[in-house]
Design an enzyme around this catalytic site. Structure first.
Site, short mmCIF file in Angstrom:
data_model
loop_
_atom_site.label_atom_id
_atom_site.label_comp_id
_atom_site.label_asym_id
_atom_site.label_seq_id
_atom_site.Cartn_x
_atom_site.Cartn_y
_atom_site.Cartn_z
N HIS A 230 9.78 10.70 -28.59
CA HIS A 230 9.19 11.65 -27.85
C HIS A 230 8.79 13.37 -28.00
CE1 HIS A 230 5.63 12.84 -25.51
NE2 HIS A 230 6.58 14.07 -24.24
N LYS B 79 3.75 11.44 -10.83
CA LYS B 79 3.01 10.84 -11.64
C LYS B 79 4.54 9.57 -11.78
CE LYS B 79 0.16 14.06 -14.14
NZ LYS B 79 0.13 14.30 -15.77
N HIS C 163 0.95 13.05 -29.39
CA HIS C 163 0.76 12.16 -29.19
C HIS C 163 0.23 11.58 -30.46
CE1 HIS C 163 1.26 12.53 -24.72
NE2 HIS C 163 1.56 12.12 -25.07
N ARG D 48 0.85 -1.12 0.29
CA ARG D 48 -0.49 -0.16 -0.11
C ARG D 48 1.32 1.53 0.31
NH1 ARG D 48 -3.16 -2.73 3.77
NH2 ARG D 48 -5.16 -4.16 2.51
N GLU E 45 11.27 19.56 -23.86
CA GLU E 45 10.55 19.92 -23.20
C GLU E 45 11.14 20.96 -21.96
OE1 GLU E 45 8.30 17.97 -21.65
OE2 GLU E 45 8.40 16.59 -23.41
N1 GLY Z 1 4.50 15.58 -17.52
C1 GLY Z 1 3.40 16.35 -17.32
C2 GLY Z 1 3.27 16.35 -15.71
O1 GLY Z 1 4.10 15.78 -15.04
O2 GLY Z 1 1.94 16.41 -15.31
#
Ligand code: GLY
Length: 377
Positions: A281, A158, A268, A136, A200
């Site tokens: 990417h 993320k 994308h 968990r 980026e």
């Molecule tokens: N790579 C996009 C974000 O972290 O929201």
């Protein structure tokens, strides 16, 4: 060396913060950027009370960067369990997550053991997902060794794996306990991969910071040469801008974090239509940003010279601004993919578009003929 503090409040549920009891801890963490940082991981984790660590890496870095991190941990008496995953996107799978869960179970890993993810976006996403889900939730430290991971994917929590139906369809927000970005690791990246990470970096200037955009215009040649000082500044500034937006909108609810998707709806679609692997990417993002800026100019949202300025910097960083190297992709197919994009609502096209250099908005209901015109070049 720069230390960027990403401020986040305590989680509402103490259990989800991995403590099990007592008042939930603040989830703020440091992003440490600079040179020679890999050798400091042991000191920092010792200071955080870590006694046992699972070091997850892939074949590209297991014998180099991950070994250095493991040596730094072992030198401070931290027990190291090394786990190597195959290199490449295919490792972001349920079967690979299951294999790593199995190793953790065999080694009796519990919440007092920390995961240390050493590598690029695939390692960070998979190791972060395993950390979010095993027992968990156990703590994870991110040690990104690619440019795109240092400026983007290792920051902000993320994590996830892919399904046959789509990328990142299963995952969790699981913030790391800290991020260690050693720019010396960028010196050995293959050139195409390194340059693709710069897309980026340009994105941060376009969406948040006109001063940084101008600085990138002035230092493009040094960045292409990986000159350490400008490179360190580019990584630090990008990380600080990412941290600031994650603080404002950790779970992508208010729309602030969605700004990071600038160029990505087009990108994308290009990646999917071209077949994964043909475009890196960041290359797809560069072409996507070029399209998005032209779309914004056609809609009268930005001055007519801005697409050219953005194209010029992308080109000077060795990045593509058109699909010329990929071959023609059918507009109908691209539009169908964009309509399925998670930023589209009910099939209506939505894009993150600039209103000037340094500011973007999420624009709903963009007319299809305008998008077709941009795709036609
Ligand atoms: N790579 C996009 C974000 O972290 O929201």
């Amino acid at each position: 060396m720069a230390v960027i503090r990403l401020h986040l409040p305590a989680a509402a549920d103490p259990d989800s913060a991995g403590t099990g009891a007592g008042s939930p801890p603040d989830r703020s963490y440091d992003i440490i950027c600079g040179r020679g940082i890999l050798d400091q991981v042991g000191d920092r984790l010792t200071a955080a009370g870590v006694r046992r660590a699972v070091v997850v890496s892939d074949a590209a870095v297991a014998a180099s960067h991950a070994r250095r991190v493991s040596e730094s941990l072992a030198a401070r008496g931290i027990q190291v369990i090394p786990v190597e995953i195959p290199s490449g996107e295919a490792s972001k799978s349920l079967s690979e997550a299951g294999r790593v869960w199995g190793i953790l179970a065999e080694r009796a890993v519990d919440r007092s053991t920390h995961i240390v993810a050493v590598g690029g976006g695939v390692v960070g996403d998979l190791a972060g997902f395993v950390a979010a889900t095993f027992a968990r939730g156990i703590p994870v430290w991110q040690v990104p060794t690619t440019l795109v991971a240092q400026v983007d994917s290792a920051i902000g929590g993320k994590t996830g794996i892919n399904l046959p139906a789509g990328k990142n369809l299963v995952g969790a927000f699981w913030q790391p306990s800290g991020v260690f970005s050693d720019i010396d690791t960028l010196a050995t990246l293959p050139n195409r991969e390194y340059l693709s990470g710069l897309a980026e970096v340009v994105k941060y200037g376009m969406i948040f910071d006109p001063g940084f955009f101008a600085w990138l215009e002035a230092h493009a040649a040094e960045l292409v040469d990986r000159s350490p000082e400008p490179l360190a500044h580019a990584v630090e500034r990008s990380a600080a801008l990412k941290a600031a937006v994650v603080e404002r909108d950790e779970r992508e609810i208010t729309g602030a974090r969605a700004a990071l998707n600038y160029g990505h709806t087009f990108a994308h679609a290009f990646e999917t239509a071209a077949g994964y692997g043909r475009l890196l990417h960041g290359e797809a993002v560069a072409i996507g940003m070029s399209c998005a800026a032209r779309l914004a100019a056609d809609m009268g949202r930005i001055a007519a010279d801005i697409p050219g300025r953005q194209d010029a910097i992308l080109t000077s960083l060795g990045l593509p601004i058109s699909l010329a190297g990929v071959g023609p992709l059918a507009a109908d197919e691209l539009l169908a993919i964009m309509a399925r994009d998670k930023k589209s609502v009910g099939g209506r096209l939505r894009f993150v578009l600039p209103s000037r250099i340094g500011a973007v908005d999420l624009v709903a209901d963009v007319d299809e003929p305008l998008v077709r015109r941009v795709l036609a070049g």
